[in-house]
Design an enzyme around this catalytic site. Sequence first.
Site, mmCIF file in Angstrom:
data_model
loop_
_atom_site.group_PDB
_atom_site.id
_atom_site.type_symbol
_atom_site.label_atom_id
_atom_site.label_comp_id
_atom_site.label_asym_id
_atom_site.label_seq_id
_atom_site.Cartn_x
_atom_site.Cartn_y
_atom_site.Cartn_z
ATOM 1 C CE LYS A 119 26.703 -43.917 39.827
ATOM 2 N NZ LYS A 119 28.024 -43.341 40.897
ATOM 3 C CG HIS A 164 19.460 -37.538 40.792
ATOM 4 N ND1 HIS A 164 19.195 -36.704 42.552
ATOM 5 C CD2 HIS A 164 20.559 -38.357 41.155
ATOM 6 C CE1 HIS A 164 20.174 -37.075 43.151
ATOM 7 N NE2 HIS A 164 21.296 -38.128 42.441
ATOM 8 C CG HIS A 192 22.622 -34.501 40.358
ATOM 9 N ND1 HIS A 192 22.276 -35.235 39.361
ATOM 10 C CD2 HIS A 192 24.082 -34.319 40.536
ATOM 11 C CE1 HIS A 192 23.144 -36.451 39.491
ATOM 12 N NE2 HIS A 192 24.026 -36.093 40.075
HETATM 13 N N1 ARG Z 1 30.759 -35.922 41.001
HETATM 14 C C1 ARG Z 1 30.368 -35.710 43.001
HETATM 15 C C2 ARG Z 1 29.263 -36.964 43.203
HETATM 16 O O1 ARG Z 1 28.297 -36.478 42.340
HETATM 17 C C3 ARG Z 1 30.849 -34.786 43.714
HETATM 18 C C4 ARG Z 1 32.148 -34.252 43.162
HETATM 19 C C5 ARG Z 1 32.165 -33.123 44.050
HETATM 20 N N2 ARG Z 1 33.611 -32.696 43.400
HETATM 21 C C6 ARG Z 1 35.192 -33.086 44.394
HETATM 22 N N3 ARG Z 1 35.424 -32.416 43.188
HETATM 23 N N4 ARG Z 1 35.320 -34.009 44.513
HETATM 24 O O2 ARG Z 1 29.835 -36.872 44.334
#
Ligand code: ARG
Length: 569
Positions: free
Chosen positions: A126, A129, A132
């Site tokens: 993905k 962007h 982030h």
């Molecule tokens: N990758 C996830 C997102 O973009 C965020 C991860 C958050 N961290 C976690 N330990 N759940 O939504």
Amino acid sequence: MINFREEIIKILDSEIEELDKEKIEGMLETPPSYELGDFAFPVFSLAKIYRKNPAIIASELAEKIDSKYFERVENKNAYLNFYINKSILAEEILKESMDKDTHFGKTCEGKGQNVCVEYSSTNIAKPFHIGHIRSTVIGDSIKRIYEFLGFNTIAINYLGDYGTQFGMLICAYKKWGNREDIEKNPIPELFKLYVKINKVVDEDPAVKEECREWFKKLEEQDEEAVELWKWFREVSLKEFNRVYDVLDIHFDSYNGESYYSDKLPGIIEELREKDVMEESQGAEIINLEKYDLPPAIIVKSDGTSIYLTRDIAAAKDRHETFHPYVSIYVVGAQQSLHFKQLKATLKEAKYDFYDEIVHVPFGMVSLEDGTLSTRKGKVVYLEDVLNKAIEKVMEILDEREKTSGQKLENKEELAQTIGVGAIKFQELFNGRIKNYVFDWEKTLSFEGETGPYVQYVHARISSLLKKGNFDKNNDIDAKLLTEDAEIDIIRSLYNFNQVVKDAAEKYEPYFITRYVVELAKNFNKFYNQTQILVEDEKLKNTRLMLCYTVKNVIASGLDLLGIKAPEKM
Ligand code: ARG
């Protein structure tokens, strides 16, 4: 360094038998302006105890107190106002500066204890962007802040590299994908597939089933599924790392969601043994009613794993590997419920480390021309934003070269330092929970409260030190620093360590952003009002030592924000 606050507490503790240290500490205030002193102690509450008018109590106390650390202790409106002895303060500051040099203000309350900081956590296949930028830059700063205070930090990028969406992606690739196109332009191509399959799945249950099948295959280590998944991950990471390099942000661990997929059966087994789950419509859940939260789904009815369960495994792993003082998750406020559930689940399941987990949420960033949305396929890539900032700075620098007739060294590197710094600075300028609109004009301005402005002050001090032949070993006398502008700088410098501590405690890098702006402004005032390179050698050297300290603290402050401080600009 002398802790003037502590000194006051000690004095008041010996003068006022009726109040204990803690009480005094809680009552001690910082007045709204220095005219009312550096510290103020309200005496209203003593009126009852002494059965005396507060004003009388204050003036009696003021008379009794005699300490070399304070030039005056005065009674004003039932407050006891303490004025720090400025020459002692100046001496303290310059002494610390000579002792610690570029480490001015650094302390080590962390004593090497571990702190886990999870941030960025981008999703494979993905776009990386503009949204982030928040977790990435805030998290990196929090990590730096804890390091500064003597903690040992572990920077974790919990990659979103697993989950049912990979079944969908594999399925989409098998239907419409082209290897060459993806190799050439990985993220946009993979994302296109992802957007397309999402649409199809909504209309065609048979395709939905196919996707589920592919995810199951992935979970069962089917060769083809694993090969594709690995490839998606590899090409995505390569793209991400290009952005991380430009940002100069790096991680100690990339253990993402996939890393925990094979630890899930163990977790589920443990939870079954602990007998904390119940069955609900074919799924296994933990009831969180008593926390006022929806139930935590641990095992789905189709047997596949889910986000929350992986987070349980990750939390347990971080605890067992690092025994952290605190385990920080820098993740958007949209996931606040998730983290509440995670903590409550851990507590219910009697994992006693639940309270080391801290979710550090933040609001959203949007662009002037509308909000950001990945689902609609309208994406602003962070890399493009960074490149645009660097390009714009390049234009400004070109213009400067033309008007000044002077060539800049390492112009490209400088443009990156300023452009990326400007974006990080704006990102860290407000309390993190606030939503904000990304504003190009403001971000790249060399004036006002911006990154380039602060960097410019740093560069200006560098050239001043050169011009004045500054040498740390020259003879100085802190008592010569008596001008208001000098005292303002000294006060700011004195506050630096406390600001960093507050930023750590509240997980708010913007305390530091505001602090460096204030210091830079104080410096500019001094620079404009005062002749620094005076005839008198001792005075000149003392003033230069003050400038040198400001330069070091600006550089440290910027470093805590992940921003470089150029010597020339
Ligand atoms: N990758 C996830 C997102 O973009 C965020 C991860 C958050 N961290 C976690 N330990 N759940 O939504």
